[in-house]
Enzyme design. Structure first.
Site, short mmCIF file in Angstrom:
data_model
loop_
_atom_site.label_atom_id
_atom_site.label_comp_id
_atom_site.label_asym_id
_atom_site.label_seq_id
_atom_site.Cartn_x
_atom_site.Cartn_y
_atom_site.Cartn_z
CB CYS A 1 4.98 1.73 7.91
SG CYS A 1 4.53 3.63 6.32
CG LEU A 2 6.42 0.86 1.76
CD1 LEU A 2 6.30 1.49 0.22
CD2 LEU A 2 7.89 0.04 1.21
CG HIS B 1 0.30 6.71 5.42
ND1 HIS B 1 1.42 7.71 5.94
CD2 HIS B 1 -0.01 5.47 5.61
CE1 HIS B 1 2.14 6.33 6.54
NE2 HIS B 1 1.72 5.56 5.84
N GLY C 1 0.78 -1.41 -0.05
CA GLY C 1 -0.10 0.27 -0.05
C GLY C 1 0.97 0.71 0.48
CG HIS D 1 -0.55 1.41 7.29
ND1 HIS D 1 0.25 0.46 8.32
CD2 HIS D 1 0.57 1.72 6.69
CE1 HIS D 1 1.56 1.23 8.02
NE2 HIS D 1 1.34 2.12 6.59
CD GLU D 2 -0.92 2.52 2.49
OE1 GLU D 2 -0.98 3.41 2.40
OE2 GLU D 2 -0.38 1.49 3.34
CD GLN E 1 3.41 5.91 2.80
OE1 GLN E 1 2.43 4.99 2.21
NE2 GLN E 1 3.78 5.25 3.38
#
Length: 160
Positions: free
Chosen positions: A91-92, A137, A46, A133-134, A51
Protein backbone atom coordinates in the site's frame (compact mmCIF):
# COMPACT_ATOMS: atom_id res chain seq x y z
CA UNK A 1 -3.55 18.61 -12.07
CA UNK A 2 -1.30 18.42 -9.07
CA UNK A 3 0.52 15.84 -7.03
CA UNK A 4 -0.94 15.39 -3.57
CA UNK A 5 0.83 14.16 -0.46
CA UNK A 6 0.10 10.53 0.34
CA UNK A 7 -0.83 10.02 3.98
CA UNK A 8 1.17 7.35 5.81
CA UNK A 9 0.04 4.78 8.38
CA UNK A 10 -0.28 6.51 11.72
CA UNK A 11 -2.12 9.48 10.19
CA UNK A 12 -5.54 9.44 11.86
CA UNK A 13 -7.37 10.36 8.64
CA UNK A 14 -6.62 6.87 7.27
CA UNK A 15 -8.78 5.38 10.05
CA UNK A 16 -11.86 7.51 9.43
CA UNK A 17 -14.96 6.58 7.45
CA UNK A 18 -15.46 8.60 4.28
CA UNK A 19 -18.59 10.54 3.41
CA UNK A 20 -20.67 9.87 0.32
CA UNK A 21 -20.20 12.30 -2.57
CA UNK A 22 -23.49 14.19 -2.82
CA UNK A 23 -22.57 16.37 -5.81
CA UNK A 24 -19.96 15.90 -8.50
CA UNK A 25 -18.59 19.41 -8.73
CA UNK A 26 -15.30 20.97 -9.81
CA UNK A 27 -13.68 20.02 -6.49
CA UNK A 28 -14.46 16.31 -7.04
CA UNK A 29 -13.29 16.47 -10.66
CA UNK A 30 -10.02 18.12 -9.56
CA UNK A 31 -9.65 15.48 -6.84
CA UNK A 32 -10.04 12.69 -9.43
CA UNK A 33 -7.47 14.30 -11.73
CA UNK A 34 -5.01 14.86 -8.87
CA UNK A 35 -5.47 11.32 -7.55
CA UNK A 36 -4.75 9.90 -11.01
CA UNK A 37 -1.54 11.90 -11.30
CA UNK A 38 -0.51 11.07 -7.73
CA UNK A 39 -1.16 7.33 -8.16
CA UNK A 40 0.85 7.10 -11.40
CA UNK A 41 3.68 9.22 -9.97
CA UNK A 42 3.92 6.86 -6.96
CA UNK A 43 3.78 3.75 -9.21
CA UNK A 44 0.60 2.56 -7.52
CA UNK A 45 -2.30 0.60 -8.97
CA UNK A 46 -4.96 2.18 -6.79
CA UNK A 47 -5.54 5.20 -4.59
CA UNK A 48 -8.43 6.19 -2.34
CA UNK A 49 -9.29 9.77 -1.37
CA UNK A 50 -8.39 9.41 2.33
CA UNK A 51 -4.86 8.51 1.25
CA UNK A 52 -4.55 12.10 0.03
CA UNK A 53 -6.36 13.53 3.04
CA UNK A 54 -9.90 13.79 1.66
CA UNK A 55 -12.73 11.97 3.46
CA UNK A 56 -14.86 11.35 0.38
CA UNK A 57 -15.89 8.03 -1.21
CA UNK A 58 -13.65 8.36 -4.28
CA UNK A 59 -11.21 5.79 -5.70
CA UNK A 60 -8.96 5.55 -8.76
CA UNK A 61 -7.56 2.25 -10.06
CA UNK A 62 -5.36 1.07 -12.91
CA UNK A 63 -3.97 -2.46 -12.58
CA UNK A 64 -2.12 -2.26 -15.89
CA UNK A 65 -2.27 -4.33 -19.05
CA UNK A 66 -4.40 -7.10 -17.53
CA UNK A 67 -7.13 -4.71 -16.45
CA UNK A 68 -9.92 -2.60 -17.88
CA UNK A 69 -7.78 0.54 -18.01
CA UNK A 70 -7.99 3.58 -15.77
CA UNK A 71 -11.05 3.57 -13.49
CA UNK A 72 -12.62 6.41 -11.51
CA UNK A 73 -15.17 5.25 -8.96
CA UNK A 74 -17.38 7.62 -6.99
CA UNK A 75 -19.44 6.15 -4.14
CA UNK A 76 -18.36 2.58 -4.95
CA UNK A 77 -20.09 -0.27 -3.17
CA UNK A 78 -19.49 -4.01 -3.27
CA UNK A 79 -22.81 -5.63 -4.15
CA UNK A 80 -21.62 -9.22 -4.65
CA UNK A 81 -18.63 -11.34 -3.60
CA UNK A 82 -17.68 -14.88 -4.60
CA UNK A 83 -14.83 -17.27 -3.89
CA UNK A 84 -11.64 -16.72 -1.92
CA UNK A 85 -8.07 -15.87 -2.91
CA UNK A 86 -5.04 -14.84 -0.92
CA UNK A 87 -2.46 -12.55 -2.46
CA UNK A 88 0.40 -10.42 -1.25
CA UNK A 89 -0.56 -6.76 -0.96
CA UNK A 90 1.27 -3.54 -0.37
CA UNK A 91 0.00 0.00 0.00
CA UNK A 92 1.23 3.47 -0.83
CA UNK A 93 0.17 4.48 2.70
CA UNK A 94 2.12 1.62 4.33
CA UNK A 95 5.53 1.85 2.66
CA UNK A 96 7.91 -1.08 2.97
CA UNK A 97 5.36 -3.52 4.43
CA UNK A 98 3.61 -6.28 2.55
CA UNK A 99 1.23 -8.99 3.65
CA UNK A 100 -0.83 -11.96 2.56
CA UNK A 101 -4.48 -10.90 2.58
CA UNK A 102 -7.51 -13.12 1.96
CA UNK A 103 -10.03 -11.44 -0.33
CA UNK A 104 -12.90 -12.53 -2.59
CA UNK A 105 -11.85 -14.04 -5.94
CA UNK A 106 -14.63 -12.11 -7.67
CA UNK A 107 -16.56 -8.96 -6.76
CA UNK A 108 -19.25 -6.86 -8.38
CA UNK A 109 -18.99 -3.16 -7.53
CA UNK A 110 -21.54 -0.47 -8.29
CA UNK A 111 -20.32 3.10 -8.68
CA UNK A 112 -20.88 6.45 -10.34
CA UNK A 113 -18.44 7.98 -12.84
CA UNK A 114 -17.37 11.63 -13.12
CA UNK A 115 -20.43 12.36 -15.27
CA UNK A 116 -22.83 11.01 -12.66
CA UNK A 117 -23.62 7.88 -14.67
CA UNK A 118 -24.06 4.64 -12.73
CA UNK A 119 -22.19 1.45 -13.59
CA UNK A 120 -21.25 -1.95 -12.28
CA UNK A 121 -17.85 -3.54 -12.76
CA UNK A 122 -16.97 -7.19 -12.28
CA UNK A 123 -13.52 -7.67 -10.84
CA UNK A 124 -11.70 -10.98 -10.70
CA UNK A 125 -8.22 -11.84 -9.47
CA UNK A 126 -6.00 -8.76 -9.12
CA UNK A 127 -8.83 -6.36 -9.96
CA UNK A 128 -11.02 -7.90 -7.25
CA UNK A 129 -8.17 -7.56 -4.76
CA UNK A 130 -7.54 -3.94 -5.75
CA UNK A 131 -11.23 -3.01 -5.57
CA UNK A 132 -11.54 -4.54 -2.09
CA UNK A 133 -8.28 -2.93 -0.92
CA UNK A 134 -9.29 0.56 -2.08
CA UNK A 135 -12.87 0.31 -0.83
CA UNK A 136 -11.48 -0.75 2.57
CA UNK A 137 -9.71 2.62 2.70
CA UNK A 138 -13.09 4.35 2.44
CA UNK A 139 -14.14 2.72 5.71
CA UNK A 140 -10.88 3.41 7.55
CA UNK A 141 -9.40 -0.07 7.09
CA UNK A 142 -5.86 -0.88 5.94
CA UNK A 143 -4.56 -4.13 4.47
CA UNK A 144 -2.47 -4.63 7.61
CA UNK A 145 -5.75 -5.16 9.51
CA UNK A 146 -6.56 -8.19 7.35
CA UNK A 147 -3.10 -9.61 6.63
CA UNK A 148 -2.35 -13.13 7.84
CA UNK A 149 1.43 -12.92 7.28
CA UNK A 150 3.81 -10.00 6.77
CA UNK A 151 6.90 -9.50 4.61
CA UNK A 152 9.54 -6.87 4.10
CA UNK A 153 10.45 -5.73 0.59
CA UNK A 154 13.71 -7.65 0.89
CA UNK A 155 11.89 -10.89 1.80
CA UNK A 156 9.62 -10.50 -1.22
CA UNK A 157 12.54 -9.86 -3.55
CA UNK A 158 14.30 -12.99 -2.24
CA UNK A 159 11.10 -14.99 -2.67
CA UNK A 160 10.82 -15.91 1.00
Amino acid sequence: MALRNIRIEGDEILRKKCRKVEEIDDRILTLLDDMKETMYHANGIGLAAPQVGILKRVVVIDIGDDGPGFLELINPEIIQMDGLQTSTEGCLSVPGRYGDVPRPEKVVVSYVDRNGDGYEIIGEGLLATCLCHELDHLDGNLFVDRATKFYTKEELEKGE
